[in-house]
Design a protein around this motif. Structure first.
Motif, mmCIF file in Angstrom:
data_model
loop_
_atom_site.group_PDB
_atom_site.id
_atom_site.type_symbol
_atom_site.label_atom_id
_atom_site.label_comp_id
_atom_site.label_asym_id
_atom_site.label_seq_id
_atom_site.Cartn_x
_atom_site.Cartn_y
_atom_site.Cartn_z
ATOM 1 N N PHE A 45 7.520 -4.937 -5.484
ATOM 2 C CA PHE A 45 6.653 -3.788 -5.793
ATOM 3 C C PHE A 45 7.258 -2.513 -5.205
ATOM 4 C CE2 PHE A 45 2.966 -6.659 -6.645
ATOM 5 C CZ PHE A 45 2.606 -6.113 -7.860
ATOM 6 N N GLN A 88 -5.611 6.941 -7.495
ATOM 7 C CA GLN A 88 -4.891 5.821 -8.116
ATOM 8 C C GLN A 88 -4.120 5.033 -7.051
ATOM 9 O OE1 GLN A 88 -1.505 6.584 -10.569
ATOM 10 N NE2 GLN A 88 -1.675 4.661 -11.671
ATOM 11 N N GLU A 123 -5.019 -1.467 -3.147
ATOM 12 C CA GLU A 123 -5.921 -2.608 -2.950
ATOM 13 C C GLU A 123 -5.602 -3.734 -3.933
ATOM 14 O OE1 GLU A 123 -10.042 -1.631 -2.879
ATOM 15 O OE2 GLU A 123 -10.591 -3.675 -2.286
ATOM 16 N N GLU A 124 -5.334 -3.330 -5.166
ATOM 17 C CA GLU A 124 -5.052 -4.325 -6.200
ATOM 18 C C GLU A 124 -3.772 -5.102 -5.869
ATOM 19 O OE1 GLU A 124 -5.062 -2.471 -9.996
ATOM 20 O OE2 GLU A 124 -4.649 -4.335 -11.054
ATOM 21 N N TRP A 125 -2.757 -4.389 -5.462
ATOM 22 C CA TRP A 125 -1.489 -5.049 -5.138
ATOM 23 C C TRP A 125 -1.617 -5.874 -3.857
ATOM 24 C CZ3 TRP A 125 2.649 -0.696 -6.302
ATOM 25 C CH2 TRP A 125 2.651 -0.468 -7.692
ATOM 26 N N ALA A 126 -2.432 -5.388 -2.941
ATOM 27 C CA ALA A 126 -2.667 -6.172 -1.722
ATOM 28 C C ALA A 126 -3.324 -7.503 -2.096
ATOM 29 C CB ALA A 126 -3.546 -5.388 -0.756
ATOM 30 N N ALA A 127 -4.209 -7.461 -3.088
ATOM 31 C CA ALA A 127 -4.845 -8.703 -3.548
ATOM 32 C C ALA A 127 -3.818 -9.633 -4.185
ATOM 33 C CB ALA A 127 -5.948 -8.377 -4.549
ATOM 34 N N ILE A 128 -2.872 -9.043 -4.897
ATOM 35 C CA ILE A 128 -1.826 -9.867 -5.526
ATOM 36 C C ILE A 128 -0.986 -10.554 -4.457
ATOM 37 C CG2 ILE A 128 0.338 -9.726 -6.823
ATOM 38 C CD1 ILE A 128 -1.020 -7.670 -8.597
ATOM 39 N N GLU A 134 -6.515 2.693 -5.276
ATOM 40 C CA GLU A 134 -6.898 1.554 -6.130
ATOM 41 C C GLU A 134 -5.743 0.568 -6.287
ATOM 42 O OE1 GLU A 134 -8.447 2.807 -9.843
ATOM 43 O OE2 GLU A 134 -10.369 3.399 -8.982
ATOM 44 N N ASN A 186 -1.886 -11.182 -1.531
ATOM 45 C CA ASN A 186 -2.782 -12.149 -0.917
ATOM 46 C C ASN A 186 -2.831 -13.451 -1.718
ATOM 47 O OD1 ASN A 186 -4.300 -12.226 1.400
ATOM 48 N ND2 ASN A 186 -6.223 -12.119 0.256
ATOM 49 N N ASP A 187 -2.814 -13.295 -3.035
ATOM 50 C CA ASP A 187 -2.895 -14.469 -3.913
ATOM 51 C C ASP A 187 -1.587 -15.254 -3.956
ATOM 52 O OD1 ASP A 187 -5.517 -14.133 -4.638
ATOM 53 O OD2 ASP A 187 -5.053 -12.804 -6.309
ATOM 54 N N ALA A 188 -0.491 -14.578 -3.679
ATOM 55 C CA ALA A 188 0.808 -15.254 -3.767
ATOM 56 C C ALA A 188 0.887 -16.339 -2.690
ATOM 57 C CB ALA A 188 1.935 -14.251 -3.580
ATOM 58 N N ARG A 191 0.846 -1.206 0.000
ATOM 59 C CA ARG A 191 0.000 0.000 0.000
ATOM 60 C C ARG A 191 0.876 1.249 0.000
ATOM 61 N NH1 ARG A 191 -5.457 -1.360 0.619
ATOM 62 N NH2 ARG A 191 -5.756 -3.481 1.365
#
Lengths: 110, 218
Positions: free
Chosen positions: B75, B47, B53-58, B50, B60-62, B34
């Motif tokens: 990042f 931006q 959140e998007e990178w936090a999801a990434i 947004e 999270n997915d890792a 973040r």
């Protein structure tokens, strides 16, 4: 707004190929990173470039079931993006034929 | 006593430390991305939110815990690099491909084309990828579509934090650019300068004023 990249790099082609391989399916950030084999910052720079070229659309995931989890963002090539990406990848990375001539042992028919 | 430390205490402490780091890693990764998103977006708060959140999801997915931290660090590294570039660009320098005739004359593999300022901007896809033979800016300028990467900048445009045009600096021979006021700047790459961009508006205004001044002096 230009409709084709002024500078085509290997990571750009990798990301384009990842989208093309998804055959019209939406991809989220982690899926793009995995499929392209490129790092996060590199992928996001390319996504920005693709978006500025009008190649990409995106939408947020609706994760109402998991409110505490950060939402994913899904990306998809537009119709024009698919055509241009296919042309670009086809031009820069022509598919190599995997068919090879093999000797026919034990007198096999050819 | 030393053996007790070596055999029991140190391994226990180490395993506790590793365990702690592994547990903290995902949380740290979320914080880190973040923050990285804020750097990446520079001054665009929307931006930044947004992307954060998007990178936090990434992250999270890792898979794994330390892997999440690894991705977050990546990042962060990218964002720091970009922030530095942006800061240089926005606060002091828009490096652009302002070409001097002498630099261009050294190259023989490029066909120069004489185009107008507006045509050059349009041909460059709205980017400042052109132009001048010498200051003051001419009506007819040399435009080399791919000279930007070929020979490097011959000069940079200086802008303030609001994107207002503030002059031109020239290479100091040491990788930087020296402005008339004695400030030294380090160049950076600029990708987005569309015709509607405040900088482009300022530039166009600058060119118009130059033309008017030259017209009135004739």
């Amino acid at each position: 707004m230009p409709d084709h990249p002024t500078r085509v790099t290997a990571p750009f082609l990798d990301v384009a190929e990842a989208f093309l391989a998804a055959s019209g399916q939406e991809l989220h950030g982690w899926a793009i990173i995995k499929a392209s084999g490129r790092g996060g910052p590199t992928v996001y720079k390319i996504l920005e470039r693709m978006a500025s070229l009008g190649w990409l659309t995106s939408r947020w995931d609706d994760r109402t079931a998991e409110p505490n989890k950060p939402r994913r963002r899904y990306y998809k090539l537009t119709g024009e993006g698919v055509a241009r990406a296919q042309a670009l990848v086809g031009e820069r990375r022509p598919v190599k034929s995997h068919r090879q001539l093999r000797p026919a042992f034990d007198g096999g028919d050819l | 006593v030393n053996q007790v430390w070596l055999v029991f205490v140190i391994p226990v402490l180490l395993s506790l430390a590793v365990n702690e780091v592994c547990d903290v890693a995902p949380w740290l990764a979320q914080k880190l991305v973040r923050r990285a998103a804020r750097l990446w977006a520079f001054d665009d708060a929307a931006q930044a939110l947004e992307l954060g959140e998007e990178w936090a999801a990434i992250v999270n997915d890792a898979p794994g815990k330390l892997t999440k931290l690894g991705h977050a660090l990546r990042f962060a590294g990218g964002a720091v690099w970009r922030f530095q570039s942006q800061r240089v660009i926005r606060s002091a320098v828009i490096q652009r491909v302002l070409r001097s005739r002498s630099v261009v004359a050294g190259s023989t593999d490029v066909e120069p084309a004489i185009v107008s300022f507006d045509a050059a901007v349009a041909a460059a896809g709205g980017r400042i990828r052109f132009l001048i033979d010498d200051l003051p800016i001419q009506d007819q300028q040399l435009y080399f579509p791919d000279m930007g990467e070929a020979v490097g900048p011959a000069a940079v445009l200086l802008v303030d934090e609001q994107g207002r045009f503030g002059g031109v600096a020239f290479p100091d021979g040491d990788g930087g650019f020296l402005a008339a006021d004695g400030h030294r700047y380090i160049g950076a790459h600029v990708e987005l300068n569309t015709p509607g961009d405040p900088l482009m508006v300022q530039l166009e205004q600058f060119v118009r004023e130059r033309r008017q001044r030259r017209g009135s002096s004739k």
